[in-house]
Motif scaffolding. Structure first.
Motif, PDB file in Angstrom:
ATOM      1  N   VAL A 177       0.865  -1.189   0.000  1.00 31.81           N
ATOM      2  CA  VAL A 177       0.000   0.000   0.000  1.00 31.81           C
ATOM      3  C   VAL A 177       0.900   1.236   0.000  1.00 31.81           C
ATOM      4  O   VAL A 177       1.870   1.307   0.758  1.00 31.81           O
ATOM      5  CB  VAL A 177      -0.886   0.018   1.266  1.00 31.81           C
ATOM      6  CG1 VAL A 177      -1.675   1.315   1.351  1.00 31.81           C
ATOM      7  CG2 VAL A 177      -1.815  -1.181   1.286  1.00 31.81           C
ATOM      8  N   ALA A 210       0.737   5.458   0.208  1.00 29.75           N
ATOM      9  CA  ALA A 210      -0.073   6.675   0.437  1.00 29.75           C
ATOM     10  C   ALA A 210       0.815   7.867   0.086  1.00 29.75           C
ATOM     11  O   ALA A 210       0.970   8.197  -1.090  1.00 29.75           O
ATOM     12  CB  ALA A 210      -0.603   6.704   1.860  1.00 29.75           C
ATOM     13  N   GLY A 211       1.461   8.486   1.088  1.00 30.49           N
ATOM     14  CA  GLY A 211       2.386   9.582   0.767  1.00 30.49           C
ATOM     15  C   GLY A 211       3.755   9.082   0.340  1.00 30.49           C
ATOM     16  O   GLY A 211       4.498   9.773  -0.355  1.00 30.49           O
ATOM     17  N   GLY A 212       4.117   7.905   0.803  1.00 29.76           N
ATOM     18  CA  GLY A 212       5.423   7.313   0.459  1.00 29.76           C
ATOM     19  C   GLY A 212       6.577   7.795   1.330  1.00 29.76           C
ATOM     20  O   GLY A 212       7.713   7.389   1.123  1.00 29.76           O
ATOM     21  N   ALA A 213       6.297   8.634   2.326  1.00 31.01           N
ATOM     22  CA  ALA A 213       7.387   9.202   3.151  1.00 31.01           C
ATOM     23  C   ALA A 213       8.201   8.097   3.828  1.00 31.01           C
ATOM     24  O   ALA A 213       9.424   8.186   3.913  1.00 31.01           O
ATOM     25  CB  ALA A 213       6.810  10.162   4.193  1.00 31.01           C
ATOM     26  N   GLU A 214       7.531   7.072   4.305  1.00 28.83           N
ATOM     27  CA  GLU A 214       8.220   5.940   4.928  1.00 28.83           C
ATOM     28  C   GLU A 214       8.513   4.855   3.904  1.00 28.83           C
ATOM     29  O   GLU A 214       9.619   4.319   3.842  1.00 28.83           O
ATOM     30  CB  GLU A 214       7.346   5.304   6.029  1.00 28.83           C
ATOM     31  CG  GLU A 214       6.994   6.215   7.165  1.00 28.83           C
ATOM     32  CD  GLU A 214       8.159   6.462   8.117  1.00 28.83           C
ATOM     33  OE1 GLU A 214       9.337   6.156   7.765  1.00 28.83           O
ATOM     34  OE2 GLU A 214       7.904   7.001   9.193  1.00 28.83           O
ATOM     35  N   LEU A 215       7.501   4.548   3.099  1.00 21.65           N
ATOM     36  CA  LEU A 215       7.591   3.389   2.195  1.00 21.65           C
ATOM     37  C   LEU A 215       8.758   3.517   1.218  1.00 21.65           C
ATOM     38  O   LEU A 215       9.535   2.572   1.021  1.00 21.65           O
ATOM     39  CB  LEU A 215       6.267   3.258   1.427  1.00 21.65           C
ATOM     40  CG  LEU A 215       6.129   1.998   0.592  1.00 21.65           C
ATOM     41  CD1 LEU A 215       6.072   0.770   1.504  1.00 21.65           C
ATOM     42  CD2 LEU A 215       4.887   2.065  -0.269  1.00 21.65           C
ATOM     43  N   HIS A 229      -0.455  15.528   6.726  1.00 20.64           N
ATOM     44  CA  HIS A 229      -0.186  16.241   7.977  1.00 20.64           C
ATOM     45  C   HIS A 229      -0.342  17.745   7.761  1.00 20.64           C
ATOM     46  O   HIS A 229      -0.843  18.455   8.622  1.00 20.64           O
ATOM     47  CB  HIS A 229       1.242  15.958   8.455  1.00 20.64           C
ATOM     48  CG  HIS A 229       1.491  14.514   8.760  1.00 20.64           C
ATOM     49  ND1 HIS A 229       0.795  13.824   9.719  1.00 20.64           N
ATOM     50  CD2 HIS A 229       2.353  13.622   8.216  1.00 20.64           C
ATOM     51  CE1 HIS A 229       1.232  12.571   9.772  1.00 20.64           C
ATOM     52  NE2 HIS A 229       2.172  12.427   8.864  1.00 20.64           N
ATOM     53  N   ALA A 274       7.927  16.277  11.879  1.00 17.65           N
ATOM     54  CA  ALA A 274       9.091  16.340  10.986  1.00 17.65           C
ATOM     55  C   ALA A 274       9.401  17.739  10.456  1.00 17.65           C
ATOM     56  O   ALA A 274       9.828  18.618  11.191  1.00 17.65           O
ATOM     57  CB  ALA A 274       8.884  15.364   9.842  1.00 17.65           C
ATOM     58  N   THR A 299       0.785  11.141   5.195  1.00 13.33           N
ATOM     59  CA  THR A 299      -0.636  11.171   5.545  1.00 13.33           C
ATOM     60  C   THR A 299      -0.828  10.673   6.975  1.00 13.33           C
ATOM     61  O   THR A 299       0.010   9.927   7.503  1.00 13.33           O
ATOM     62  CB  THR A 299      -1.428  10.260   4.593  1.00 13.33           C
ATOM     63  OG1 THR A 299      -0.990   8.899   4.792  1.00 13.33           O
ATOM     64  CG2 THR A 299      -1.218  10.657   3.134  1.00 13.33           C
ATOM     65  N   ASP A 350       3.929  11.476  16.425  1.00 16.49           N
ATOM     66  CA  ASP A 350       3.183  12.450  17.229  1.00 16.49           C
ATOM     67  C   ASP A 350       1.664  12.227  17.286  1.00 16.49           C
ATOM     68  O   ASP A 350       1.088  12.246  18.381  1.00 16.49           O
ATOM     69  CB  ASP A 350       3.449  13.872  16.691  1.00 16.49           C
ATOM     70  CG  ASP A 350       4.891  14.296  16.916  1.00 16.49           C
ATOM     71  OD1 ASP A 350       5.255  14.631  18.057  1.00 16.49           O
ATOM     72  OD2 ASP A 350       5.676  14.265  15.946  1.00 16.49           O
ATOM     73  N   LEU A 365      -6.528   1.052   6.041  1.00 21.67           N
ATOM     74  CA  LEU A 365      -7.007   2.003   7.038  1.00 21.67           C
ATOM     75  C   LEU A 365      -7.754   3.082   6.257  1.00 21.67           C
ATOM     76  O   LEU A 365      -7.178   3.701   5.348  1.00 21.67           O
ATOM     77  CB  LEU A 365      -5.815   2.590   7.806  1.00 21.67           C
ATOM     78  CG  LEU A 365      -6.100   3.699   8.802  1.00 21.67           C
ATOM     79  CD1 LEU A 365      -7.138   3.275   9.820  1.00 21.67           C
ATOM     80  CD2 LEU A 365      -4.817   4.093   9.517  1.00 21.67           C
ATOM     81  N   ARG A 425       5.945  17.907  23.066  1.00 24.87           N
ATOM     82  CA  ARG A 425       6.923  16.914  22.607  1.00 24.87           C
ATOM     83  C   ARG A 425       8.326  17.380  22.938  1.00 24.87           C
ATOM     84  O   ARG A 425       8.598  18.574  23.042  1.00 24.87           O
ATOM     85  CB  ARG A 425       6.772  16.654  21.098  1.00 24.87           C
ATOM     86  CG  ARG A 425       7.454  17.707  20.280  1.00 24.87           C
ATOM     87  CD  ARG A 425       7.033  17.793  18.852  1.00 24.87           C
ATOM     88  NE  ARG A 425       7.258  16.684  17.979  1.00 24.87           N
ATOM     89  CZ  ARG A 425       8.233  16.590  17.081  1.00 24.87           C
ATOM     90  NH1 ARG A 425       9.177  17.531  17.005  1.00 24.87           N
ATOM     91  NH2 ARG A 425       8.293  15.581  16.250  1.00 24.87           N
TER      92      ARG A 425
END
Ligand SMILES: Cc1cc2nc3c(=O)[nH]c(=O)nc-3n(C[C@H](O)[C@H](O)[C@H](O)COP(=O)(O)OP(=O)(O)OC[C@H]3O[C@@H](n4cnc5c(N)ncnc54)[C@H](O)[C@@H]3O)c2cc1C
Length: 287
Positions: free
Chosen positions: A29, A31-36, A77, A101, A110, A123, A166, A184
């Motif tokens: 999956v 979504a934004g791809g920031a992690e993937l 975000h 970040a 996202t 967060d 999700l 934080r």
């Protein structure tokens, strides 16, 4: 280097779920791809097919209905940090979103991707817990709703099964008279510690309180037992009680020594910052 990938852009939840079932482990999956994309680029994950969710319209909506904020999983975000409905009904979440970040990650990432990845150093989940939030999970057979506390299973593990998406995050507004805050602590972009509180006062005593801590342990957690000990006490006494609860916090949060600090430091700061965030939420009551 990223290997060439096939990109699928379904427009319905059913089509996305069927694509995941068809390609099995070869599909991820997106979504934004920031992690993937980081994981793929660094060879920590393999994929041949990306199932991009961003063409599914319903995953982009933010609504407030019957006391409930409904946030589509693909809302970024940045959109959330700027959203008037969030500012009105979940201001601590607005603040948490604004702290994620940097502007590049907030533009790309996202809320759904953040919760589905369940990195401990995040967060929004901590604030969502004090709102008693739930999530909608769906696949080609239907949808179900579960509490966020149940959705967060462990570090990088959630209640999502294979083929599940999700879809939506449901955030009940706080009861009238209850106000919230999020704080934080960070040395790098990702937080070392995040604390959230919602408080209602009766005179100078705490009438109702909700507390959550993120980043210290494998997943964000509500502190239900500690909440019970704070009802009916003054803010000054609450601060003392929270600073003394190291054993309870250690057993619940399971902190570890890492590059962000020692377990002892994180526990100490958790006690201090819980006092600060309860005070900040209470001060908001006087606004
Ligand atoms: C440099 C950097 C700093 C960061 N700092 C912070 C920070 O300070 N605070 C913080 O909270 N976060 C931080 N993050 C994390 C960031 O917020 C999340 O990476 C981002 O929100 C992930 O969303 P995404 O849409 O890009 O997810 P993706 O990268 O597209 O996906 C992440 C994972 O979730 C899965 N997924 C995505 N959406 C869904 C869905 N709807 N249903 C099922 N599975 C799904 C994907 O398959 C993948 O496994 C940081 C990330 C980076 C790269």
């Amino acid at each position: 280097m990223l290997q060439p990938l096939q990109l699928l852009q379904p427009t319905t939840v059913g089509d996305a779920s069927r694509a995941l079932a068809e390609f099995g482990d070869r599909a991820k999956v997106y979504a934004g791809g920031a992690e993937l994309l980081l994981l793929l680029r660094n060879g920590l994950l393999d994929a041949e097919v990306l199932v991009d969710l961003k063409k599914i319209d319903r995953l982009h909506s933010v609504k407030f209905e019957s006391g409930l904020l409904r946030i589509g999983a693909c809302v970024t975000h940045r959109e959330l940090a700027d959203h008037a409905l969030l500012r009105q009904h979940a201001p601590a979440l607005t603040y948490a979103e604004s702290q994620v970040a940097n502007i590049r990650v907030r533009n790309q990432g996202t809320l759904g991707g953040n919760l589905a990845f369940n990195d401990p150093h995040s967060d929004p989940g901590t604030v969502l817990l004090i709102h008693n939030s739930s999530v909608a999970i769906g696949n080609d057979k239907g949808e179900q709703r579960i509490g966020l506390a149940e959705f967060f299973v462990d570090m990088y593990a959630t209640a999502l099964g294979s083929g599940d998406l999700l879809l939506e995050i449901e955030v009940p507004a706080l009861p009238d008279g209850m106000k919230s805050a999020y704080q934080r602590l960070h040395r790098y972009q990702r937080p070392t510690l995040g604390v959230a509180a919602a408080v209602q006062l009766d005179g100078d005593k705490i009438a109702k309180v909700r507390l959550a801590v993120g980043c210290v342990g494998p997943k964000a957690q509500r502190l239900s037992e500690l909440e019970g000990k704070l009802r009916g006490v003054t803010l000054a006494d609450a601060r003392k009680i929270m600073a003394q609860e190291k054993k309870y916090l250690r057993e619940l949060l399971r902190p570890v020594d890492d590059l962000l600090g020692s377990a002892e430091y994180k526990l100490y700061m958790t006690g201090v910052m819980l006092g600060d965030v309860v005070e900040e939420a209470s001060a908001t009551l006087e606004d």
